[in-house]
Design an enzyme around this catalytic site. Structure first.
Site, PDB file in Angstrom:
ATOM      1  N   CYS A   2      -1.273  20.528 -12.000  1.00  0.00           N
ATOM      2  CA  CYS A   2      -1.407  21.949 -12.259  1.00  0.00           C
ATOM      3  C   CYS A   2      -0.157  22.633 -11.767  1.00  0.00           C
ATOM      4  CB  CYS A   2      -2.602  22.517 -11.511  1.00  0.00           C
ATOM      5  SG  CYS A   2      -4.127  21.696 -11.943  1.00  0.00           S
ATOM      6  N   ARG A  27       3.296  21.796 -16.567  1.00  0.00           N
ATOM      7  CA  ARG A  27       2.470  21.048 -15.613  1.00  0.00           C
ATOM      8  C   ARG A  27       0.995  21.024 -16.025  1.00  0.00           C
ATOM      9  NH1 ARG A  27       5.024  20.228 -10.702  1.00  0.00           N
ATOM     10  NH2 ARG A  27       3.002  19.914  -9.765  1.00  0.00           N
ATOM     11  N   TRP A  75      -4.532  21.791 -15.400  1.00  0.00           N
ATOM     12  CA  TRP A  75      -4.706  20.574 -16.195  1.00  0.00           C
ATOM     13  C   TRP A  75      -5.904  19.876 -15.584  1.00  0.00           C
ATOM     14  CZ3 TRP A  75      -3.294  20.132 -20.729  1.00  0.00           C
ATOM     15  CH2 TRP A  75      -3.237  18.896 -21.375  1.00  0.00           C
ATOM     16  N   ASN A 101      -2.872  22.847  -6.254  1.00  0.00           N
ATOM     17  CA  ASN A 101      -2.396  21.730  -7.071  1.00  0.00           C
ATOM     18  C   ASN A 101      -2.572  20.462  -6.240  1.00  0.00           C
ATOM     19  OD1 ASN A 101       0.872  20.365  -7.661  1.00  0.00           O
ATOM     20  ND2 ASN A 101      -0.973  19.960  -8.835  1.00  0.00           N
ATOM     21  N   GLY A 102      -3.256  19.481  -6.800  1.00  0.00           N
ATOM     22  CA  GLY A 102      -3.498  18.240  -6.072  1.00  0.00           C
ATOM     23  C   GLY A 102      -4.930  17.800  -6.286  1.00  0.00           C
ATOM     24  N   GLU A 465      11.666   3.960 -26.601  1.00  0.00           N
ATOM     25  CA  GLU A 465      11.784   5.385 -26.303  1.00  0.00           C
ATOM     26  C   GLU A 465      11.678   6.229 -27.588  1.00  0.00           C
ATOM     27  OE1 GLU A 465      11.492   7.119 -23.794  1.00  0.00           O
ATOM     28  OE2 GLU A 465      12.449   9.023 -24.259  1.00  0.00           O
ATOM     29  N   LYS A 469       8.803   9.034 -28.145  1.00  0.00           N
ATOM     30  CA  LYS A 469       9.067  10.436 -28.495  1.00  0.00           C
ATOM     31  C   LYS A 469       8.238  10.847 -29.710  1.00  0.00           C
ATOM     32  CE  LYS A 469      10.408  11.660 -25.649  1.00  0.00           C
ATOM     33  NZ  LYS A 469      10.804  10.982 -24.465  1.00  0.00           N
ATOM     34  N   GLU A 472       4.462  11.172 -28.850  1.00  0.00           N
ATOM     35  CA  GLU A 472       4.191  12.308 -27.951  1.00  0.00           C
ATOM     36  C   GLU A 472       4.130  13.633 -28.693  1.00  0.00           C
ATOM     37  OE1 GLU A 472       6.171  12.535 -23.734  1.00  0.00           O
ATOM     38  OE2 GLU A 472       7.553  11.635 -25.156  1.00  0.00           O
ATOM     39  N   HIS A 488       6.023 -12.383 -34.640  1.00  0.00           N
ATOM     40  CA  HIS A 488       4.986 -12.992 -33.787  1.00  0.00           C
ATOM     41  C   HIS A 488       3.697 -12.168 -33.781  1.00  0.00           C
ATOM     42  CE1 HIS A 488       7.853 -15.950 -32.472  1.00  0.00           C
ATOM     43  NE2 HIS A 488       8.709 -14.987 -32.156  1.00  0.00           N
ATOM     44  N   LYS A 587       3.949  17.624 -17.892  1.00  0.00           N
ATOM     45  CA  LYS A 587       5.272  17.078 -17.563  1.00  0.00           C
ATOM     46  C   LYS A 587       5.286  16.309 -16.237  1.00  0.00           C
ATOM     47  CE  LYS A 587      10.038  17.686 -18.154  1.00  0.00           C
ATOM     48  NZ  LYS A 587      10.115  16.635 -19.173  1.00  0.00           N
TER      49      LYS A 587
HETATM   50  C1  F6R Z   1       7.941  11.287 -21.851  1.00  0.00           C
HETATM   51  C2  F6R Z   1       7.839  11.767 -20.495  1.00  0.00           C
HETATM   52  C3  F6R Z   1       7.015  10.980 -19.528  1.00  0.00           C
HETATM   53  C4  F6R Z   1       7.748  10.890 -18.188  1.00  0.00           C
HETATM   54  C5  F6R Z   1       6.860  10.203 -17.144  1.00  0.00           C
HETATM   55  C6  F6R Z   1       7.581  10.048 -15.828  1.00  0.00           C
HETATM   56  O1  F6R Z   1       8.699  12.134 -22.647  1.00  0.00           O
HETATM   57  O2  F6R Z   1       8.390  12.766 -20.152  1.00  0.00           O
HETATM   58  O3  F6R Z   1       6.743   9.714 -20.019  1.00  0.00           O
HETATM   59  O4  F6R Z   1       8.931  10.186 -18.378  1.00  0.00           O
HETATM   60  O5  F6R Z   1       5.697  10.942 -16.952  1.00  0.00           O
HETATM   61  O6  F6R Z   1       7.966  11.285 -15.311  1.00  0.00           O
HETATM   62  P1  F6R Z   1       9.085  11.394 -14.211  1.00  0.00           P
HETATM   63  O7  F6R Z   1      10.361  10.935 -14.817  1.00  0.00           O
HETATM   64  O8  F6R Z   1       9.113  12.843 -13.840  1.00  0.00           O
HETATM   65  O9  F6R Z   1       8.676  10.506 -13.072  1.00  0.00           O
END
Ligand code: F6R
Length: 592
Positions: A2, A27, A75, A101-102, A465, A469, A472, A488, A587
Site C-alpha cells: 500500500c 504501490r 492493495w 503499510n505492511g 523480459e 512486459k 503485464e 522440447h 510496483k
Molecule cells: C515487472 C516488474 C516486477 C519487478 C519485481 C521486483 O515489470 O516491475 O517484476 O521487477 O516486482 O521489483 P524490485 O526490482 O523493486 O525488487
C-alpha cells in the site's frame, strides 16, 4: 503493498495529500481514503474513503478544511477491497485515524482481545487493531500511546497516526519504508520519495524501530526511548521525474528516457570506483532478485561467467528461503525499489550467515541499500509505471560497470566494451525510429491470444523480459524461451499465425537462431525478428524484420529489449489497457 502519505503545514492538507497519493498509486490502487483534522474549534477528524482509485476519490471527497491529514492507497491483503476495509481506520471514538503499510501477523489475537474489551471493530483488515490499541493506551500523550501499541505488533508496519486532540502526526516504522520530506513550515510523510518530490527534495529516511513526532516546524525522532539524529539527505530527483510531461503514459515516457539514463550512468567517474565490483578472491556468486530485476540478474550471470569465469547462480528472492541455502562468498542483490519483501527476507538470511552483499537499487535510502555492505545506485530517476523499463536498463548498465571494474577482465575487451557503452545512448535513440513499424506489429499481436519470444545465450533473458512486459501490460499470454528449447515441448503450441518474436543477435548463436526460425516458420507461425542492421542473412520468409543498430554482442540485450518494451506498450495501448497500473499488480511488492 500500500502507499501512505501524511501532511502537516500551513496549507490545506487535502489537495496535497491527494496529489502525493496519486503518485503512490504504483504501490496499489484498489481503494483509497483520506482523513483531515478540521481547522475549527472541534478539531474533528473528517474522513472519506471508498473502494475507488485516487482520481475518483479526489472527485468524490467533500473538501475538508484542515492543514493536518493522512491518506492511503490500498492493495488488499487482509479483506477484499471495500469501503469498510479501506484506510484510514478509526478507533471507537473517532479521535484517532491511522494509515498503515505492511502486515500485522498477530492481528487476529489482538482483535479478539480488543473485542472482548468492548471495542467495535468493523473491518476485516489487520490494520484496524492499531487505532483501537491507541485508543486503549491514550492518556493524553499520542506518542506514548503509539509506542505502547507498537510494542504489541508483530509483523511489518509503517504507520501515520492523526489525533483529534493533538496538532501533530506520529509515525512508526518496522519493516516497511517511510520517508519524511522537510520544507520550512511544512512536513510531508510518504512510503516512497516520488510521492513528495513535487514539494521538497530534502528527506529523512526512517529506520526500523524509529518513532517520529512531526509538527509544522519540527521532526523529533526517537529510538529505544532516546531522541536521535537522522541525517537530512538531498534527493537528486526533480518534479518532472514524477510527471508525465506530455506523454500519454509513464511507461512510454520512461521508455523514452532510456538514452538519458544510460548517459547519466556512464559518466567518466562511474568506471573508477573500484569498491563497487566483485571481490578479487570470490569463488562463487549468487544474484538475488525478482521479476524484471531477476531477468537483469540472468544477464549479469552471463557476463560474470563470460568475462570473469566466476560460477554464478541467479535465485528468485521468493525462492531463496524455501530451499537449502548454499551461501556464496558474495551476493549481488538487484532490486529497483529496494523494498521487495522476498528480496529483503533473502538478504536478512544472508546477512545472518555473514555473506557480503552488493545491492543494485534505484531508490536512495531503501531497505536493500541499508542491509547491504555496498550499494550501486542506478540513476534511472523515479520509475512510476508498474512495468519496469528504464530501471531494467539501468540495472544492466550497473552490471556491465561492476564487471568491467574487475581487474580480471581482459584489457582489450574492457576497452571495446567501454567504447561501445558510450555509443549506446545514440543507438537507443535510433531505435525510436522503429516505432511506426512496431505499432504495425502491435496491431497484429493485439488480436492474438498468445505470443512467444525466443532468444539464445545472453539474449535468452531478453526473451523472458519481452514476454513479461507483454503479459503485464496487455494481459496477452506470453512466454519467453531459449530458442533451442522449443522443440522440447512448446512446439506443440505453434500453429498458423501464432506470433513468435525472435532475437537474432550477431553473436556465436546466430546460425543456430536462424535454424530455430526456419523450424518455427515451418509451423506457419508469424515471425517478427530483431536482427542486426548489418545482418544480410535474414530469410525473406520472415514476416517482419526490425533492424537493430550494431553493437558488441555482450551489450546487445540493451538494444534488443527496447523494441520489445515498445511492442508491449503499443499492444496494450491498442487494447485500451490500464498501462501504468496493470490489474492485480503493484510496483513495490512489500509483502512475502
Ligand atoms: C515487472 C516488474 C516486477 C519487478 C519485481 C521486483 O515489470 O516491475 O517484476 O521487477 O516486482 O521489483 P524490485 O526490482 O523493486 O525488487
Amino acid at each position: 503493498m500500500c502507499g501512505i502519505v501524511g501532511y502537516i503545514g500551513n496549507q490545506q492538507a487535502e489537495p496535497i495529500l491527494m496529489d502525493c497519493l496519486a503518485r503512490l498509486e504504483y504501490r496499489g490502487y484498489d481503494s483509497s481514503g483520506v482523513a483531515v483534522r478540521e481547522n475549527d474549534k472541534s478539531n474533528d477528524i473528517k474522513i472519506y474513503k471508498d473502494a475507488v482509485r485516487v482520481s475518483v476519490l479526489q472527485k468524490q471527497s467533500p473538501h475538508f478544511n484542515g492543514s493536518t491529514g493522512i491518506a492511503h492507497t490500498r492493495w488488499a491483503t487482509h479483506g477484499p477491497p471495500s469501503l469498510l476495509n479501506a484506510h484510514p481506520h478509526l478507533d471507537c471514538t473517532g479521535r484517532f485515524a491511522v494509515v498503515h503499510n505492511g502486515v500485522i501477523t498477530n492481528y487476529q489475537e489482538l482483535k479478539r482481545q480488543l473485542i472482548k474489551e468492548g471495542h467495535n471493530i468493523v473491518s476485516e483488515t489487520d490494520t484496524e487493531v492499531i487505532p483501537h490499541l491507541i485508543e486503549k493506551f491514550y492518556k493524553g500523550n499520542l506518542e506514548e500511546a503509539v509506542k505502547l501499541t507498537a510494542a504489541l505488533l508483530i509483523g511489518s508496519y509503517a504507520i501515520i497516526v492523526l489525533c483529534k486532540d493533538e496538532p501533530k502526526l506520529v509515525v512508526a516504522k518496522m519493516g516497511s519504508p517511510l520517508v519524511i520530506g522537510i520544507k520550512d513550515c511544512e512536513k510531508f510523510i510518504a512510503s516512497d520519495t516520488p510521492a513528495i518530490i513535487n514539494y521538497t527534495n530534502k528527506v529523512v529516511y526512517l529506520e526500523d524501530g524509529d518513532f517520529g513526532v512531526i509538527t509544522e516546524d519540527r521532526v523529533v525522532i526517537t529510538r529505544n526511548g532516546e531522541e536521535i539524529h537522522r541525517e537530512e539527505k538531498k534527493v537528486n530527483w526533480c518534479k518532472e521525474d514524477a510527471q508525465k510531461t506530455g506523454y500519454d503514459h509513464f511507461m512510454i515516457k520512461e521508455i523514452h528516457e532510456q538514452p538519458k539514463v544510460i548517459r547519466d550512468m556512464i559518466l567518466e567517474d562511474a568506471l573508477s570506483d573500484s569498491k563497487l565490483t566483485i571481490g578479487e578472491d570470490v569463488q562463487s556468486l549468487k544474484i538475488i532478485a525478482c521479476g524484471t530485476s531477476y531477468n537483469a540478474g540472468l544477464i549479469g550471470e552471463y557476463i560474470i561467467e563470460e568475462l570473469l569465469g566466476i560460477p554464478t547462480t541467479v535465485v528468485f528472492g521468493s525462492e531463496f528461503n524455501h530451499r537449502r541455502a548454499i551461501f556464496p562468498n558474495e551476493a549481488i542483490v538487484i532490486t529497483q525499489s529496494g523494498e521487495t519483501a522476498d528480496v529483503l527476507s533473502a538478504m536478512k538470511t544472508m546477512q545472518n550467515a555473514g555473506v557480503k552483499m552488493l545491492a543494485i537499487t534505484n531508490v536512495p535510502g531503501s531497505t536493500a541499500s541499508r542491509l547491504s555492505d555496498r550499494t550501486i545506485y542506478t540513476r534511472a530517476g523515479p520509475e512510476i509505471s508498474v512495468a519496469a523499463t528504464k530501471s531494467f536498463i539501468a540495472q544492466l548498465i550497473s552490471l556491465y560497470q561492476l564487471v568491467l571494474l574487475h581487474p580480471d577482465v581482459d584489457n582489450n575487451i574492457r576497452e571495446q566494451l567501454v567504447t561501445e557503452l558510450k555509443d549506446l545512448p545514440t543507438k537507443v535513440e535510433k531505435l525510436f525510429d522503429l516505432e511506426p513499424q512496431i505499432i504495425e506489429c502491435a496491431k497484429y499481436i493485439a488480436q492474438c491470444k498468445d505470443a512467444f519470444y525466443v532468444g539464445r545465450g545472453i539474449n535468452f533473458p531478453i526473451a523472458l523480459e519481452g514476454a513479461l512486459k507483454l503479459k503485464e501490460v496487455s494481459y496477452i499470454h506470453a512466454e519467453g524461451y531459449a530458442a533451442g528449447e522449443l522443440k522440447h515441448g512448446p512446439f506443440a503450441l505453434l500453429n498458423k499465425g501464432v506470433p513468435v518474436i525472435a532475437i537474432v543477435a550477431q553473436d556465436g548463436n546466430h546460425e543456430s537462431m536462424l535454424i530455430s526460425i526456419k523450424e518455427i516458420k515451418t509451423r506457419d507461425a508469424y515471425v517478427i525478428a530483431l536482427a542486426d542492421e548489418e545482418d544480410d542473412s535474414i530469410d525473406s520468409s520472415i514476416d517482419v524484420v526490425l533492424r537493430i543498430p550494431h553493437t558488441h554482442a555482450l551489450l546487445s540485450p540493451v538494444l534488443h529489449i527496447i523494441p520489445l518494451q515498445l511492442l508491449a506498450y503499443y499492444t496494450a495501448k491498442l487494447m485500451s489497457c490500464s498501462i501504468d497500473f496493470p490489474r492485480n499488480l503493484a510496483k513495490s511488492v512489500t509483502v512475502e
